[in-house]
Design a protein around this motif. Structure first.
Motif, PDB file in Angstrom:
ATOM      1  N   ARG A 222      -3.990   5.672  -9.734  1.00 24.24           N
ATOM      2  CA  ARG A 222      -2.497   5.271 -10.259  1.00 24.24           C
ATOM      3  C   ARG A 222      -2.646   4.772 -11.740  1.00 24.24           C
ATOM      4  O   ARG A 222      -1.724   5.186 -12.563  1.00 24.24           O
ATOM      5  CB  ARG A 222      -1.947   4.203  -9.379  1.00 24.24           C
ATOM      6  CG  ARG A 222      -0.712   3.433  -9.869  1.00 24.24           C
ATOM      7  CD  ARG A 222      -0.285   2.241  -8.979  1.00 24.24           C
ATOM      8  NE  ARG A 222       0.841   1.676  -9.219  1.00 24.24           N
ATOM      9  CZ  ARG A 222       0.996   0.645 -10.257  1.00 24.24           C
ATOM     10  NH1 ARG A 222       0.048   0.429 -11.141  1.00 24.24           N
ATOM     11  NH2 ARG A 222       2.114   0.146 -10.483  1.00 24.24           N
ATOM     12  N   GLU A 223      -3.667   3.935 -12.012  1.00 22.79           N
ATOM     13  CA  GLU A 223      -3.743   3.482 -13.516  1.00 22.79           C
ATOM     14  C   GLU A 223      -4.337   4.699 -14.444  1.00 22.79           C
ATOM     15  O   GLU A 223      -3.437   4.356 -15.516  1.00 22.79           O
ATOM     16  CB  GLU A 223      -4.983   2.457 -13.664  1.00 22.79           C
ATOM     17  CG  GLU A 223      -4.995   1.751 -14.847  1.00 22.79           C
ATOM     18  CD  GLU A 223      -3.863   1.000 -15.336  1.00 22.79           C
ATOM     19  OE1 GLU A 223      -3.706   0.497 -16.332  1.00 22.79           O
ATOM     20  OE2 GLU A 223      -2.945   0.725 -14.494  1.00 22.79           O
ATOM     21  N   CYS A 224      -4.754   5.647 -14.045  1.00 23.58           N
ATOM     22  CA  CYS A 224      -5.023   6.686 -14.941  1.00 23.58           C
ATOM     23  C   CYS A 224      -3.859   7.389 -15.213  1.00 23.58           C
ATOM     24  O   CYS A 224      -3.595   7.881 -16.520  1.00 23.58           O
ATOM     25  CB  CYS A 224      -5.879   7.810 -14.247  1.00 23.58           C
ATOM     26  SG  CYS A 224      -7.857   7.237 -14.145  1.00 23.58           S
ATOM     27  N   ALA A 225      -3.063   7.791 -14.383  1.00 21.99           N
ATOM     28  CA  ALA A 225      -1.743   8.351 -14.500  1.00 21.99           C
ATOM     29  C   ALA A 225      -0.807   7.406 -15.252  1.00 21.99           C
ATOM     30  O   ALA A 225      -0.070   7.892 -16.283  1.00 21.99           O
ATOM     31  CB  ALA A 225      -0.934   8.740 -13.080  1.00 21.99           C
ATOM     32  N   ARG A 226      -0.609   6.011 -15.191  1.00 23.86           N
ATOM     33  CA  ARG A 226      -0.111   5.251 -15.587  1.00 23.86           C
ATOM     34  C   ARG A 226      -0.231   5.029 -17.308  1.00 23.86           C
ATOM     35  O   ARG A 226       0.604   4.960 -18.053  1.00 23.86           O
ATOM     36  CB  ARG A 226       0.099   3.635 -14.767  1.00 23.86           C
ATOM     37  CG  ARG A 226       1.267   2.927 -15.564  1.00 23.86           C
ATOM     38  CD  ARG A 226       0.710   1.334 -14.727  1.00 23.86           C
ATOM     39  NE  ARG A 226      -0.359   0.752 -15.644  1.00 23.86           N
ATOM     40  CZ  ARG A 226      -0.144   0.134 -16.926  1.00 23.86           C
ATOM     41  NH1 ARG A 226       1.175   0.016 -17.158  1.00 23.86           N
ATOM     42  NH2 ARG A 226      -1.206  -0.510 -17.320  1.00 23.86           N
TER      43      ARG A 226
ATOM     44  N   MET B  95       0.784  -1.013   0.008  1.00 28.43           N
ATOM     45  CA  MET B  95      -0.052   0.315   0.068  1.00 28.43           C
ATOM     46  C   MET B  95       0.826   1.399   0.083  1.00 28.43           C
ATOM     47  O   MET B  95       0.798   2.029  -0.717  1.00 28.43           O
ATOM     48  CB  MET B  95      -0.706   0.096   1.201  1.00 28.43           C
ATOM     49  CG  MET B  95      -1.765   1.278   1.495  1.00 28.43           C
ATOM     50  SD  MET B  95      -3.163   1.143  -0.016  1.00 28.43           S
ATOM     51  CE  MET B  95      -4.067   2.696   0.564  1.00 28.43           C
ATOM     52  N   THR B  96       1.663   1.385   0.815  1.00 26.96           N
ATOM     53  CA  THR B  96       2.727   2.613   1.028  1.00 26.96           C
ATOM     54  C   THR B  96       3.441   2.585  -0.400  1.00 26.96           C
ATOM     55  O   THR B  96       3.841   3.798  -0.675  1.00 26.96           O
ATOM     56  CB  THR B  96       3.649   2.467   2.090  1.00 26.96           C
ATOM     57  OG1 THR B  96       4.333   1.375   2.384  1.00 26.96           O
ATOM     58  CG2 THR B  96       2.518   2.605   3.362  1.00 26.96           C
ATOM     59  N   ALA B  97       3.921   1.450  -0.834  1.00 36.67           N
ATOM     60  CA  ALA B  97       4.788   1.688  -2.001  1.00 36.67           C
ATOM     61  C   ALA B  97       4.028   2.261  -3.199  1.00 36.67           C
ATOM     62  O   ALA B  97       4.124   2.984  -4.038  1.00 36.67           O
ATOM     63  CB  ALA B  97       5.329   0.225  -2.518  1.00 36.67           C
ATOM     64  N   THR B  98       2.662   1.635  -3.285  1.00 35.85           N
ATOM     65  CA  THR B  98       1.691   2.181  -4.345  1.00 35.85           C
ATOM     66  C   THR B  98       1.400   3.627  -4.081  1.00 35.85           C
ATOM     67  O   THR B  98       1.378   4.222  -5.210  1.00 35.85           O
ATOM     68  CB  THR B  98       0.300   1.448  -4.150  1.00 35.85           C
ATOM     69  OG1 THR B  98       0.539  -0.263  -4.289  1.00 35.85           O
ATOM     70  CG2 THR B  98      -0.550   1.939  -5.358  1.00 35.85           C
ATOM     71  N   MET B  99       1.323   4.056  -2.811  1.00 34.45           N
ATOM     72  CA  MET B  99       0.946   5.735  -2.909  1.00 34.45           C
ATOM     73  C   MET B  99       2.306   6.327  -3.275  1.00 34.45           C
ATOM     74  O   MET B  99       2.061   7.338  -3.845  1.00 34.45           O
ATOM     75  CB  MET B  99       0.826   5.758  -1.385  1.00 34.45           C
ATOM     76  CG  MET B  99      -0.545   5.296  -0.721  1.00 34.45           C
ATOM     77  SD  MET B  99      -0.455   5.442   1.051  1.00 34.45           S
ATOM     78  CE  MET B  99      -0.866   7.411   1.360  1.00 34.45           C
ATOM     79  N   THR B 100       3.570   5.766  -2.876  1.00 30.59           N
ATOM     80  CA  THR B 100       4.925   6.540  -3.355  1.00 30.59           C
ATOM     81  C   THR B 100       4.850   6.529  -4.835  1.00 30.59           C
ATOM     82  O   THR B 100       5.192   7.453  -5.612  1.00 30.59           O
ATOM     83  CB  THR B 100       6.053   5.809  -2.801  1.00 30.59           C
ATOM     84  OG1 THR B 100       5.894   5.963  -1.491  1.00 30.59           O
ATOM     85  CG2 THR B 100       7.432   6.464  -3.211  1.00 30.59           C
ATOM     86  N   GLU B 101       4.537   5.368  -5.710  1.00 23.27           N
ATOM     87  CA  GLU B 101       4.617   5.110  -7.052  1.00 23.27           C
ATOM     88  C   GLU B 101       3.375   6.037  -7.597  1.00 23.27           C
ATOM     89  O   GLU B 101       3.551   6.788  -8.731  1.00 23.27           O
ATOM     90  CB  GLU B 101       4.188   3.671  -7.197  1.00 23.27           C
ATOM     91  CG  GLU B 101       5.038   2.688  -7.411  1.00 23.27           C
ATOM     92  CD  GLU B 101       4.631   1.297  -7.605  1.00 23.27           C
ATOM     93  OE1 GLU B 101       5.411   0.406  -7.523  1.00 23.27           O
ATOM     94  OE2 GLU B 101       3.407   1.177  -7.910  1.00 23.27           O
TER      95      GLU B 101
END
Length: 412
Positions: free
Chosen positions: A275-279, A43-49
């Motif tokens: 995250r997916e929108c930006a990716r 979770m925290t890694a996904t926030m950072t990504e």
């Protein structure tokens, strides 16, 4: 006993209004991924990504780039509530419905609000904005970039330098424009900017990307310390000010920062979707996505003109992702929109205030900024217009759009 409804089963729609729009399929898939705990390493890694991805979307190096849990209005309120103290002068240039919203939120923050206005369908010349800044001497300029109520896109390129020269914080609401029109947070001197997912970013409403300059963060943090009775050498002098707990950016920055101080439980599925929108955007290429919006927006513009419809507003300053057209005389606007929805499964929008019942707004955003969506919408609109007695050229919209696409291809 109350009957229990069946599982959710929405109809298939092609959302071609001013937003929300049809989400990218990969965004919907991402949102169905399994949940993890609030402080799970994943979770925290996904926030950072996600923070790093949105730095690319905003075109910024701002460390304070994150998400506010809530719709785009949550991002607006978080920025303004956290940056405004009672009695601050706030200048809000109004060229549509959402300028009025910024003024209302500033008033709720107990600011001394000053507004300037131009007729709907126009934008502000930079010289007019600078004159107002000199006259009002605001602490904050709050300005919408793209206002979907009028479809206009306010030029921002020179405003940051003017604000910096006069010691004014510069905030913009880019909900309707980010991802489909040029946006350069650092190069344009933005101190704060907020958006939503449900338009050009191609996701659902419910998460608000935000980016803050170091100057904005310094003000937020110094005011938080003053309110807590903490003073340090060099702190900005700032009295107590009205602030929400939920939208307190000082606390939210600590939650997203390295200390991970608990503030709220992050909306996990919305985080995945954002995250997916930006990716997706960065994978295609930010400039390529903006160009895709331009090409499909120009095709839709050509298509509605090919149907003989009158385009509202100053087209030279129109957003690439939405067009407003005058409803032909004798055509019942809401009834025709209902026919588009019920008979063709296509949604287009009406508008607000002085434009309600006068124009339709048709969007080409995110996942729907593509050829088949444009052509389907124009073909359906032609049929509906003819049904209600409007004299429209046979295949006029589709042929004009195809011609625009051909011209775009020839120019490559």
């Amino acid at each position: 006993m109350t009957a229990i409804p069946g599982p959710i089963d929405p109809p298939t729609r092609l959302l071609m209004g001013p937003g929300p729009i049809s989400a990218y399929p990969s965004v919907l898939r991402a949102m169905s991924a399994p949940l993890v705990g609030q402080y799970d390493p994943f979770m925290t890694a996904t926030m950072t990504e996600t923070q790093e991805l949105y730095r690319g979307v905003w075109s910024t190096a701002n460390d304070a780039t994150l998400l506010i849990d809530g719709t785009s209005r949550a991002g607006i309120e978080a920025a303004m509530i956290s940056l405004i103290r009672p009695g601050d002068r706030v200048l809000v240039p109004v060229f549509g419905r959402f300028g009025h919203l910024l003024a209302e939120i500033a008033e709720r923050a107990l600011a001394e609000v000053h507004t300037i206005e131009v007729p709907w369908g126009q934008v502000f010349p930079t010289s007019v904005l600078e004159d107002a800044i000199v006259r009002v001497r605001p602490a904050l300029l709050a300005l919408v970039q793209g206002d979907t109520s009028t479809t206009m896109l306010q030029p921002l390129e020179d405003i940051g330098e003017i604000c910096a020269r006069h010691g004014v914080l510069f905030y913009t609401d880019a909900t309707a424009s980010l991802g489909g029109n040029a946006f350069e947070a650092d190069a344009w001197g933005l101190d704060a900017a907020t958006a939503g997912l449900q338009k050009c970013l191609g996701g659902p409403s419910g998460s608000a990307p935000i980016t803050l300059s170091e100057r904005a963060v310094e003000i937020i943090r110094s005011r938080a310390k003053v309110e807590a009775g903490i003073r340090e050498p060099g702190d900005v002098d700032a009295p107590d000010f009205v602030r929400s707990n939920y939208f307190d950016l000082g606390m939210i920055l600590d939650y997203w920062g390295p200390r991970r101080l608990n503030h709220h439980t992050e909306a996990t599925s919305m985080l995945y979707g954002a995250r997916e929108c930006a990716r997706v955007l960065l994978l295609e290429g930010r400039d390529a996505v903006i160009e895709r919006h331009r090409i499909n927006g120009e095709a839709m513009l050509a298509g509605v003109r090919g149907l003989g419809l009158v385009v509202f507003g100053d087209v030279a300053h129109k957003m690439s992702n939405v067009v407003a057209v005058e409803i032909p005389e004798g055509v019942p606007g809401d009834v025709a929109r209902a026919a588009m929805l019920n008979d063709f499964g296509i949604e287009i929008g009406t508008s607000f205030g002085p434009l309600h019942g006068r124009v339709w707004r048709i969007g080409t955003m995110g996942y729907n900024a593509r050829t088949d969506a444009v052509l389907q919408t124009l073909a359906a609109l032609e049929t509906v217009l003819r049904r209600f007695g409007a004299a429209v050229p046979v295949a006029g919209g589709v042929e004009a759009a195809l011609s625009a696409y051909g011209s775009a291809s020839d120019g490559d």
